[in-house]
Write a protein that holds these residues in place. Structure first.
Motif, short mmCIF file in Angstrom:
data_model
loop_
_atom_site.label_atom_id
_atom_site.label_comp_id
_atom_site.label_asym_id
_atom_site.label_seq_id
_atom_site.Cartn_x
_atom_site.Cartn_y
_atom_site.Cartn_z
N ALA A 386 0.81 -1.22 0.00
CA ALA A 386 0.00 0.00 0.00
C ALA A 386 0.84 1.26 0.00
CB ALA A 386 -0.94 -0.01 1.21
N LYS A 387 1.90 1.28 0.81
CA LYS A 387 2.72 2.50 0.88
C LYS A 387 3.39 2.80 -0.45
CE LYS A 387 3.59 2.72 5.84
NZ LYS A 387 4.61 2.86 6.91
N MET A 388 3.96 1.77 -1.06
CA MET A 388 4.60 1.97 -2.36
C MET A 388 3.58 2.40 -3.41
SD MET A 388 7.25 -1.25 -2.46
CE MET A 388 7.82 -0.82 -4.09
N LEU A 389 2.40 1.77 -3.38
CA LEU A 389 1.40 2.07 -4.40
C LEU A 389 0.91 3.51 -4.27
CD1 LEU A 389 -1.44 -0.15 -5.66
CD2 LEU A 389 -2.04 2.10 -4.80
N PHE A 390 0.60 3.96 -3.05
CA PHE A 390 0.05 5.32 -2.90
C PHE A 390 1.12 6.39 -3.08
CE2 PHE A 390 -3.60 3.08 -1.11
CZ PHE A 390 -4.64 3.83 -1.64
N HIS A 391 2.38 6.09 -2.74
CA HIS A 391 3.45 7.04 -3.06
C HIS A 391 3.57 7.19 -4.58
CE1 HIS A 391 5.34 8.52 0.52
NE2 HIS A 391 5.50 7.31 1.05
N ALA A 392 3.55 6.06 -5.31
CA ALA A 392 3.65 6.11 -6.77
C ALA A 392 2.44 6.82 -7.37
CB ALA A 392 3.78 4.70 -7.33
N LEU A 393 1.25 6.54 -6.83
CA LEU A 393 0.04 7.16 -7.37
C LEU A 393 0.04 8.66 -7.11
CD1 LEU A 393 -2.59 6.59 -8.82
CD2 LEU A 393 -3.65 6.06 -6.62
N THR A 394 0.59 9.08 -5.98
CA THR A 394 0.70 10.51 -5.69
C THR A 394 1.58 11.21 -6.72
OG1 THR A 394 0.41 10.12 -3.31
CG2 THR A 394 1.44 12.19 -3.95
N LEU A 395 2.70 10.61 -7.04
CA LEU A 395 3.59 11.20 -8.05
C LEU A 395 2.91 11.23 -9.42
CD1 LEU A 395 6.98 9.53 -7.00
CD2 LEU A 395 6.21 11.87 -6.53
N LYS A 396 2.17 10.20 -9.74
CA LYS A 396 1.48 10.16 -11.04
C LYS A 396 0.41 11.24 -11.13
CE LYS A 396 2.23 5.30 -12.26
NZ LYS A 396 1.58 4.01 -12.63
N LEU A 397 -0.34 11.43 -10.04
CA LEU A 397 -1.37 12.48 -10.06
C LEU A 397 -0.74 13.85 -10.27
CD1 LEU A 397 -3.80 11.43 -7.16
CD2 LEU A 397 -4.15 11.21 -9.62
N ARG A 398 0.38 14.08 -9.59
CA ARG A 398 1.06 15.37 -9.76
C ARG A 398 1.54 15.51 -11.20
NH1 ARG A 398 3.17 19.35 -6.69
NH2 ARG A 398 4.99 20.47 -7.50
N GLY A 399 2.07 14.44 -11.76
CA GLY A 399 2.54 14.50 -13.14
C GLY A 399 1.42 14.76 -14.12
N ILE A 400 0.25 14.12 -13.90
CA ILE A 400 -0.88 14.29 -14.82
C ILE A 400 -1.43 15.71 -14.77
CG2 ILE A 400 -3.28 13.61 -15.23
CD1 ILE A 400 -2.47 10.77 -14.34
N VAL A 401 -1.60 16.25 -13.55
CA VAL A 401 -2.28 17.54 -13.40
C VAL A 401 -1.34 18.71 -13.64
CG1 VAL A 401 -3.54 19.02 -11.80
CG2 VAL A 401 -4.00 16.57 -11.84
N LEU A 402 -0.15 18.69 -13.02
CA LEU A 402 0.74 19.84 -13.10
C LEU A 402 1.68 19.79 -14.31
CD1 LEU A 402 1.69 20.38 -9.36
CD2 LEU A 402 -0.19 21.38 -10.68
N GLU A 403 2.14 18.59 -14.64
CA GLU A 403 3.09 18.48 -15.74
C GLU A 403 2.44 17.92 -17.00
OE1 GLU A 403 6.34 16.18 -14.22
OE2 GLU A 403 6.37 17.28 -12.32
N LYS A 404 1.12 17.63 -16.90
CA LYS A 404 0.36 17.12 -18.04
C LYS A 404 1.03 15.90 -18.67
CE LYS A 404 -1.76 21.58 -18.96
NZ LYS A 404 -2.04 22.65 -19.94
N THR A 405 1.46 15.00 -17.78
CA THR A 405 2.11 13.77 -18.23
C THR A 405 1.09 12.64 -18.25
OG1 THR A 405 4.18 14.47 -17.20
CG2 THR A 405 3.97 12.14 -17.75
N ILE A 406 1.01 11.90 -19.33
CA ILE A 406 0.14 10.73 -19.43
C ILE A 406 1.01 9.48 -19.32
CG2 ILE A 406 -1.58 9.54 -20.80
CD1 ILE A 406 -2.42 12.32 -19.85
N PHE A 407 0.72 8.65 -18.34
CA PHE A 407 1.53 7.46 -18.11
C PHE A 407 0.95 6.30 -18.91
CE2 PHE A 407 2.09 10.21 -14.50
CZ PHE A 407 3.44 10.11 -14.22
N LEU A 408 1.79 5.66 -19.66
CA LEU A 408 1.39 4.55 -20.50
C LEU A 408 1.93 3.25 -19.94
CD1 LEU A 408 2.04 6.09 -24.03
CD2 LEU A 408 -0.11 6.03 -22.78
N THR A 409 1.12 2.21 -19.98
CA THR A 409 1.56 0.88 -19.55
C THR A 409 1.87 0.06 -20.79
OG1 THR A 409 0.16 0.99 -17.59
CG2 THR A 409 0.94 -1.18 -18.27
N LEU A 410 3.11 -0.39 -20.93
CA LEU A 410 3.53 -1.16 -22.10
C LEU A 410 3.34 -2.64 -21.84
CD1 LEU A 410 6.78 0.80 -23.00
CD2 LEU A 410 4.49 1.12 -23.92
#
Length: 410
Positions: A386-410
């Motif tokens: 859970a800790k790893m997942l929510f830390h990673a999800l927090t960074l992704k949310l910041r990337g999507i909203v502030l840096e307009k980054t779309i994360f792709l799963t290959l």
């Protein structure tokens, strides 16, 4: 009264009753629907009805007179009257109404009470009777938490399958049919293969009633052996009426919640009784920690760490509920954007949040957030840290909203 615990679902009820009345009842039924649609009460109430049917039409006949035409036996003792017909109890056998009928068998996810245990459903039958009495629309998570699951996940075990095979091989005690109601067969896993032959070639007058919220997770070999009945979500009118009559909600509150819960009575109850477990406040703290501008890195990290610590302590099931709550608000934000405020009915707190979400994120970003939330729920179900997942999800949310980054799963 038939189906006393079921809200609405008149067409589904009739769809279940018609084959019985026409003597064309399938030996295996699979009820498929979403949480809060009434799968458990539908399955159990129908099982209660089936075992309440008399084995023979003459079951309720008057006592047979003795050879001498009186009401006594050959030794002069009075003949005992027959058991009252089920109609005297609203159509349901009194033992069936208490989930104590010897021909009504129940199966559901359970947990070992101690290390090395091989639990079966009957180990928890008293707890399950009480759970169904208090929460007929409760979820699998509610049931497991009621038996102190905490972070453990329940299962329908191989020992349970063996117990089912043993019980259904016996003759009926008093009913025409033996009935097995299995709630959440998606918890079976590969152990379900033990039941394939029994479901395909059951003993005479045996009925299986399976109720699943996730058909994709039920073994395909089981699904193919059952007649599938789709259970739709409840109508807004049914939810509203139930909240008023069962939960004493005010008409305005009931109407508002019925519009929001999308036919999920369980969710409507949670909204009414628990105020979302303050998920809204936890969500605001998360987004403030994720998207805070102008703060120093160590300050932002401290806020993020406090949130991750708090959410990690919730346990897997409540973490999934929290993410689903966020996902629902994202979906409502998209609806607000597309159809306008007049067409979307939300409680004030949720509506304010959805409107604010529209101010700092666009449609593409909201879709990306929704995808990340769905993936996070998927990973939690598979025991991600859970800790790893929510830390990673927090960074992704910041990337999507502030840096307009779309994360792709290959």
């Amino acid at each position: 009264m038939l189906f006393p615990d079921v809200i609405g679902q008149l067409e589904t009820r009739q769809h279940l009753l018609d084959p019985v009345e026409n003597n064309r009842l399938s030996h295996a039924l699979l009820l498929v629907g979403k949480e809060g649609s009434g799968l458990l009460p539908l399955a159990i109430n129908f099982g209660q009805y089936v075992v309440s049917m008399p084995a023979e039409k003459a079951a309720a006949a008057a006592p047979t007179p003795d050879l001498f035409g009186g009401g006594t036996d050959l030794f002069g003792a009075p003949i005992a009257p027959p058991e009252p017909a089920p109609e005297a109890h609203g159509g349901i056998d009194p033992l069936a109404a208490q989930l104590m009928h010897p021909d009504l068998h129940l199966s559901y996810p359970v947990l070992p009470k101690k290390s090395g245990d091989k639990p079966v459903s009957t180990d928890y039958i008293s707890e399950f009777r009480e759970f169904f009495k208090l929460m007929p629309y409760g979820s699998g998570f509610d049931w497991l938490q009621s038996i102190n699951a905490e972070n453990r996940q329940g299962n329908i075990t191989a020992e349970e399958c063996n117990d089912i095979i043993r019980k259904l091989s016996l003759k009926t005690f008093k009913a025409r049919y033996k009935v097995l109601v299995m709630w959440l067969p998606e918890y079976l896993g590969k152990e379900g293969n033990k039941l394939l032959k029994l479901i395909e070639e059951p003993p005479v007058d045996t009925l299986f009633i399976l109720a699943t919220e996730n058909e994709a997770d039920v073994l395909p070999t089981i699904v193919s052996r059952c007649q599938t009945i789709r259970v739709p979500p409840l109508t807004e009118a049914d939810v509203e009426e139930a909240l008023i009559n069962r939960c004493n909600a005010t008409p305005d509150t009931a109407r508002q919640l019925a519009m929001v819960c999308e036919g999920n009575y369980h969710e409507a109850q949670q909204l009414l009784q628990h105020n979302e477990d303050d998920f809204n406040g936890l969500l605001r703290d998360w987004l403030n920690a994720s998207l805070l501008k102008g703060a120093k890195a160590f300050e932002r990290f401290d806020l993020q760490n406090k949130f991750v610590t708090a959410v990690s302590s919730l346990g897997r099931e409540r973490q999934k509920q929290f993410l689903r709550y966020f996902l629902q608000l994202v979906e409502q934000s998209i609806r607000l954007r597309l159809v306008g405020e007049e067409q979307v009915h939300l409680p004030p707190t949720e509506k304010d949040f959805a409107l604010r979400l529209n101010k700092f994120s666009g449609l593409g970003q909201q879709k990306a957030i929704a995808e990340e939330l769905e993936k996070a729920i998927y990973y939690i179900e598979r025991n991600a840290n859970a800790k790893m997942l929510f830390h990673a999800l927090t960074l992704k949310l910041r990337g999507i909203v502030l840096e307009k980054t779309i994360f792709l799963t290959l």
